[in-house]
Design an enzyme around this catalytic site. Structure first.
Site, PDB file in Angstrom:
ATOM      1  N   GLU A   9       0.863  -1.200   0.000  1.00 11.42           N
ATOM      2  CA  GLU A   9       0.000   0.000   0.000  1.00 11.42           C
ATOM      3  C   GLU A   9       0.889   1.237   0.000  1.00 11.42           C
ATOM      4  O   GLU A   9       2.005   1.188   0.502  1.00 11.42           O
ATOM      5  CB  GLU A   9      -0.831   0.043   1.299  1.00 11.42           C
ATOM      6  N   CYS A  66       3.595  49.303  -8.659  1.00 11.11           N
ATOM      7  CA  CYS A  66       3.228  50.699  -8.898  1.00 11.11           C
ATOM      8  C   CYS A  66       4.055  51.690  -8.084  1.00 11.11           C
ATOM      9  O   CYS A  66       3.958  52.895  -8.285  1.00 11.11           O
ATOM     10  CB  CYS A  66       1.745  50.917  -8.630  1.00 11.11           C
ATOM     11  N   CYS A  87       5.127  49.142  -3.272  1.00  9.05           N
ATOM     12  CA  CYS A  87       4.581  48.092  -4.120  1.00  9.05           C
ATOM     13  C   CYS A  87       5.492  47.867  -5.326  1.00  9.05           C
ATOM     14  O   CYS A  87       5.843  48.821  -6.025  1.00  9.05           O
ATOM     15  CB  CYS A  87       3.184  48.483  -4.598  1.00  9.05           C
ATOM     16  N   LYS A 108       2.280   4.632   1.461  1.00 13.34           N
ATOM     17  CA  LYS A 108       2.353   5.166   2.824  1.00 13.34           C
ATOM     18  C   LYS A 108       1.946   6.632   2.732  1.00 13.34           C
ATOM     19  O   LYS A 108       2.686   7.465   2.216  1.00 13.34           O
ATOM     20  CB  LYS A 108       3.767   5.016   3.366  1.00 13.34           C
ATOM     21  N   ASP A 141       1.213  10.360   3.569  1.00 10.46           N
ATOM     22  CA  ASP A 141       1.816  11.333   4.477  1.00 10.46           C
ATOM     23  C   ASP A 141       0.715  12.215   5.059  1.00 10.46           C
ATOM     24  O   ASP A 141       0.471  13.324   4.617  1.00 10.46           O
ATOM     25  CB  ASP A 141       2.826  12.189   3.703  1.00 10.46           C
ATOM     26  N   CYS A 146      -3.417  50.587  -8.923  1.00 12.28           N
ATOM     27  CA  CYS A 146      -2.210  49.796  -9.181  1.00 12.28           C
ATOM     28  C   CYS A 146      -2.444  48.886 -10.397  1.00 12.28           C
ATOM     29  O   CYS A 146      -3.388  48.095 -10.400  1.00 12.28           O
ATOM     30  CB  CYS A 146      -1.871  48.955  -7.950  1.00 12.28           C
ATOM     31  N   CYS A 166      -0.919  46.433  -1.135  1.00 15.90           N
ATOM     32  CA  CYS A 166      -0.771  47.671  -1.880  1.00 15.90           C
ATOM     33  C   CYS A 166      -2.170  48.288  -1.889  1.00 15.90           C
ATOM     34  O   CYS A 166      -3.120  47.667  -2.361  1.00 15.90           O
ATOM     35  CB  CYS A 166      -0.329  47.392  -3.307  1.00 15.90           C
ATOM     36  N   TYR A 174      -7.073   1.585   6.350  1.00 15.94           N
ATOM     37  CA  TYR A 174      -6.256   0.447   5.925  1.00 15.94           C
ATOM     38  C   TYR A 174      -6.133  -0.669   6.955  1.00 15.94           C
ATOM     39  O   TYR A 174      -5.425  -1.645   6.720  1.00 15.94           O
ATOM     40  CB  TYR A 174      -4.851   0.905   5.511  1.00 15.94           C
ATOM     41  N   LYS A 211      10.706   3.687   2.310  1.00 14.20           N
ATOM     42  CA  LYS A 211      10.562   5.130   2.082  1.00 14.20           C
ATOM     43  C   LYS A 211      11.096   5.549   0.711  1.00 14.20           C
ATOM     44  O   LYS A 211      12.129   5.061   0.276  1.00 14.20           O
ATOM     45  CB  LYS A 211      11.326   5.916   3.166  1.00 14.20           C
TER      46      LYS A 211
HETATM   47  S1  IVH Z   1       0.403   0.310   8.700  1.00 15.11           S
HETATM   48  C1  IVH Z   1       0.811  -2.075  12.387  1.00 15.11           C
HETATM   49  N1  IVH Z   1      -0.226   1.388   6.380  1.00 15.11           N
HETATM   50  O1  IVH Z   1       2.840   5.509   8.584  1.00 15.11           O
HETATM   51  C2  IVH Z   1       0.367  -1.160  11.325  1.00 15.11           C
HETATM   52  N2  IVH Z   1       0.678   2.802   8.045  1.00 15.11           N
HETATM   53  O2  IVH Z   1       5.591   5.023  10.052  1.00 15.11           O
HETATM   54  C3  IVH Z   1       1.266   0.016  11.195  1.00 15.11           C
HETATM   55  N3  IVH Z   1       0.845   5.144   7.369  1.00 15.11           N
HETATM   56  O3  IVH Z   1       2.024   5.640  11.943  1.00 15.11           O
HETATM   57  C4  IVH Z   1       0.802   1.019  10.238  1.00 15.11           C
HETATM   58  N4  IVH Z   1       0.006   4.896   5.352  1.00 15.11           N
HETATM   59  O4  IVH Z   1       0.353   6.579  10.381  1.00 15.11           O
HETATM   60  C5  IVH Z   1       0.277   1.599   7.614  1.00 15.11           C
HETATM   61  N5  IVH Z   1      -0.852   2.163   4.288  1.00 15.11           N
HETATM   62  C6  IVH Z   1      -0.374   2.394   5.519  1.00 15.11           C
HETATM   63  C7  IVH Z   1       0.014   3.692   5.940  1.00 15.11           C
HETATM   64  C8  IVH Z   1       0.547   3.848   7.222  1.00 15.11           C
HETATM   65  C9  IVH Z   1       0.489   5.757   6.226  1.00 15.11           C
HETATM   66  C10 IVH Z   1       1.484   5.823   8.512  1.00 15.11           C
HETATM   67  C11 IVH Z   1       0.903   5.427   9.842  1.00 15.11           C
HETATM   68  C12 IVH Z   1       2.077   5.042  10.710  1.00 15.11           C
HETATM   69  C13 IVH Z   1       3.237   5.479   9.937  1.00 15.11           C
HETATM   70  C14 IVH Z   1       4.341   4.463  10.135  1.00 15.11           C
END
Ligand code: IVH
Length: 676
Positions: free
Chosen positions: A118, A418, A415, A120, A122, A438, A433, A234, A321
């Site tokens: 999945e 102008c 400004c 991750k 932010d 202007c 301004c 998730y 990451k």
């Molecule tokens: S799983 C045991 N899945 O990333 C389950 N986390 O560094 C642990 N996060 O604190 C989390 N997308 O807030 C999981 N698809 C995803 C995620 C996800 C974002 C965040 C989550 C967690 C941090 C982990």
């Protein structure tokens, strides 16, 4: 015995709730609305109607309760049903392989394992709880054991189901279910929000994550509701009953219940999972939200549990990451843009640098406070970040490499467009301004005036606007309507046909609806939405121009700042001249006489009312409408000019003010009797 359940209205109410929840799901989760906005609004209206007649039938899972919560002073702490775990990180492909080797040695079942990958997200972790299918509590992650209760704020996120399952499928809902997900704001929504905040003279946000965090932690849920928050679910954190045994089944189950689901991919082997992760990285720039990596999860939940936890990180999953899209470069100059309301926004001119495959030459600096807070100086090396399509922004100067002779940055006093003086309004971060003439402002204003949501004049783009201003053919928006063929032909690039087309487009923009006219005026803080709210309350510009701050703040969604901006706008004689010119050119629509105001005998003409306390037969809005539709005025506070105070239960200070000023105090019933 006759119960409410036999009442056909009660049945209708339940049906409406189901229908509205279903259409919310179609719209906000599936992105696939199946009815028009108008039809949807009709359903909501009918729901509100029944609930206002039967307040005791309102339940917390009713769609009417999305923005029902009161502002709180602080958030309550809540303990999570189980610890909300984190993840360990991998930065290279080899880190993922090392992780796999490690856990294979711990448990031989890993060799046969399959995976789910999945993105991750932010954003911000949230935990949502459902009891007997009804959403009961939303919390932030906090320290993983105890979070903050933000139930009212979570409810405002329209993709969060208030009741599961969303349709009447045969899925069995656990008596108690706690799910985990990530709340976030998409990149386009983030840019739009920042643009709006900037136009209103407010502080802009640094990045989408920051915005999501700030929005979720607003003490007033109304503010949260105005932020474009989304959510992806998730995980099932805990639950009672028969629960899925793999991550794949878990996601499928969450999907069936009607949750907005995280995108996911099933992979048979670790090799497949790594390939999927690398593919996600390639597609990273195409996503409309920020992802800082992918999560690789072993599919079997039992195996994850058996592998155990190191600190807060389960061994059975890992975050892979993406490389950060941050670089350092030299800040060559700080320049400024002038917006249509005169807001001056600084931006950075950078030594060109590559970030994630794109050459970056400029970055936003938000506002002059930001530059001062971070002490960013021309000549500094700065840390720059680019996120998706969002304009790159400066995070901070690199102090270690600052030159000895560098000087703190001073905001400009004039400004840049102008040369007139710049002012700062009290309580706002923005510099303005204030020169109404202007040219930069005029160009931005015209650009807005002719844009899609405003007068929608086709073919009148930024280039032509600039030409018209430079040639002094247009000194304000209304001048567009006095353009003629001769003057257009004097411009470069204009021949008979192009001039004719433009004049036709200008002509056919006359008589656009009031909401568009209001939007086109470019009043600070008044965009499409506020303009359409205003158009519902006033029959023409004339009436709007006479509105007081009190009249305006009675309208839902209009606060004191916007009300003040509207009143100020109509006070400027230059603006009134523009309106006069628009009227003479027949650009303004005829007053909307279909409005309810015209249908009742105007028995309250000239009378001013104030309402206090809770009324029994009316909501506040309805009482206001009742009075206004009969020619009366409703204001927010009692003064000598008040004719009647309408008194409900639990009145506020208005009651004692009215008594001391000798204002006539009447009940709701007496108000109704006045009509007879
Ligand atoms: S799983 C045991 N899945 O990333 C389950 N986390 O560094 C642990 N996060 O604190 C989390 N997308 O807030 C999981 N698809 C995803 C995620 C996800 C974002 C965040 C989550 C967690 C941090 C982990």
């Amino acid at each position: 015995m006759v119960t409410e359940k036999d009442d056909p209205q009660y049945q209708r109410l339940k049906e409406l709730r189901r229908e509205i929840a279903f259409h919310d799901y179609q719209y906000f989760v599936l992105d696939n609305p199946t009815i028009s906005d108008y039809e949807y609004d009709q359903l909501v209206k009918e729901l509100h109607q029944i609930e206002s007649e039967h307040p005791d039938w309102t339940t917390p899972d009713s769609p009417s309760q999305r923005v029902g919560g009161k502002a709180s002073e602080r958030f309550e702490k809540v303990e999570h049903p189980t610890a909300i775990l984190s993840l360990s990180n991998a930065f290279e492909e080899s880190d993922v392989r090392a992780w796999y080797e490690r856990i294979s040695r711990l448990d031989e079942r890993v060799k046969l394992a399959d995976y789910v990958v999945e993105p991750k997200i932010d954003g911000l972790t949230v935990v949502l709880q459902y009891r007997d299918g009804v959403f009961t509590e939303g919390a932030t992650r906090g320290d993983g054991l105890v979070g903050e209760k933000i139930t009212a704020n979570i409810k405002t996120i329209r993709s969060v189901p208030l009741r599961i399952p969303i349709d009447q499928t045969s899925v069995e809902v656990p008596a108690h279910l706690a799910v985990r997900g990530e709340a976030f704001i998409t990149l386009p929504d983030f840019e739009n929000l920042n643009m709006r905040l900037q136009e209103e003279g407010n502080k802009t946000y640094l990045n989408p994550r920051n915005t999501a965090a700030g929005s979720l932690r607003q003490l007033d849920p109304k503010l949260t509701a105005s932020r474009p928050l989304r959510i992806f679910i998730y995980d099932i954190v805990s639950g009672e009953g028969n629960l899925p045994e793999t991550q794949k089944e878990q996601l499928e189950f969450l999907d069936k219940l009607g949750f907005p689901l995280i995108p996911w991919e099933y992979c048979k082997t670790i090799e497949g999972a790594i390939q999927a992760a690398l593919k996600w990285e390639e597609r990273r720039n195409d996503l409309h939200y920020e992802a800082d990596g992918v999560v690789i999860k072993i599919n079997s939940l039992q195996l994850i549990a058996d592998l155990g936890v190191v600190g807060r990180d389960p061994r059975g999953a890992i975050a892979f990451k993406f490389p950060a899209k941050e670089v350092t470069t030299q800040l060559n100059d700080i320049r400024a843009n002038v917006g249509r309301t005169g807001v001056i926004t600084p931006y950075a001119v950078l030594e060109p640098v590559e970030i994630g495959g794109v050459i970056v030459k400029q970055a936003t600096l938000h506002n002059y406070d930001f530059i001062a807070e971070k002490d960013i100086r021309v000549g500094d090396r700065v840390l720059v970040k680019r996120a998706g399509d969002v304009i790159p922004y400066i995070i901070s100067p690199v102090l270690a490499s600052r030159k000895k002779d560098s000087q703190p940055y001073e905001p400009p006093a004039k400004c840049p467009a102008c040369g007139e003086t710049i002012e700062r309004l009290e309580g706002e971060v923005a510099y303005y301004c204030v020169n109404a003439a202007c040219p930069a402002q005029l160009i931005r204003n015209l650009e807005h005036f002719v844009s899609r949501g405003a007068m929608d004049i086709e073919g009148l783009g930024i280039r032509i606007v600039e030409q018209l201003v430079k040639a002094n053919l247009v000194l304000d928006a209304a001048d567009i309507y006095s353009l003629d063929k001769m003057s257009l032909l004097s411009l470069e690039g204009f021949a008979e046909k192009k001039a004719g087309n433009l004049l036709n487009a200008i002509e056919s923009s006359k008589g656009r609806p009031l909401s568009r006219i209001i939007n086109s005026l470019g009043i600070r803080g008044v965009g499409v939405r506020t303009a359409s709210d205003l158009a519902k309350h006033f029959s023409d510009l004339e009436e709007l121009s006479k509105a007081t701050i009190e009249d305006l703040t009675m309208i839902e969604g209009i606060g004191p700042n916007i009300a003040q901006a509207i009143v100020d706008w109509f006070q400027l004689s230059g603006n009134n001249q523009i309106i006069q010119k628009l009227r003479e050119a027949s650009v303004l629509p005829a007053a909307d006489l279909s409005r309810e105001t015209q249908r009742f005998p105007q028995i309250f003409e000239g009378l001013t009312f104030v309402i206090t306390g809770t009324l029994q037969q009316f909501t506040r809005d309805e009482a206001k409408q009742f009075i206004e539709s009969r020619g009366g005025k409703v204001t927010g506070s009692v003064s000598r000019k008040t004719d009647y105070l309408v008194l409900g239960s639990n009145p506020g200070s208005k009651f004692s003010n009215a008594k001391s000023l000798g204002v006539r105090i009447i009940s709701e019933d007496e108000l109704l009797k006045l009509e007879e």
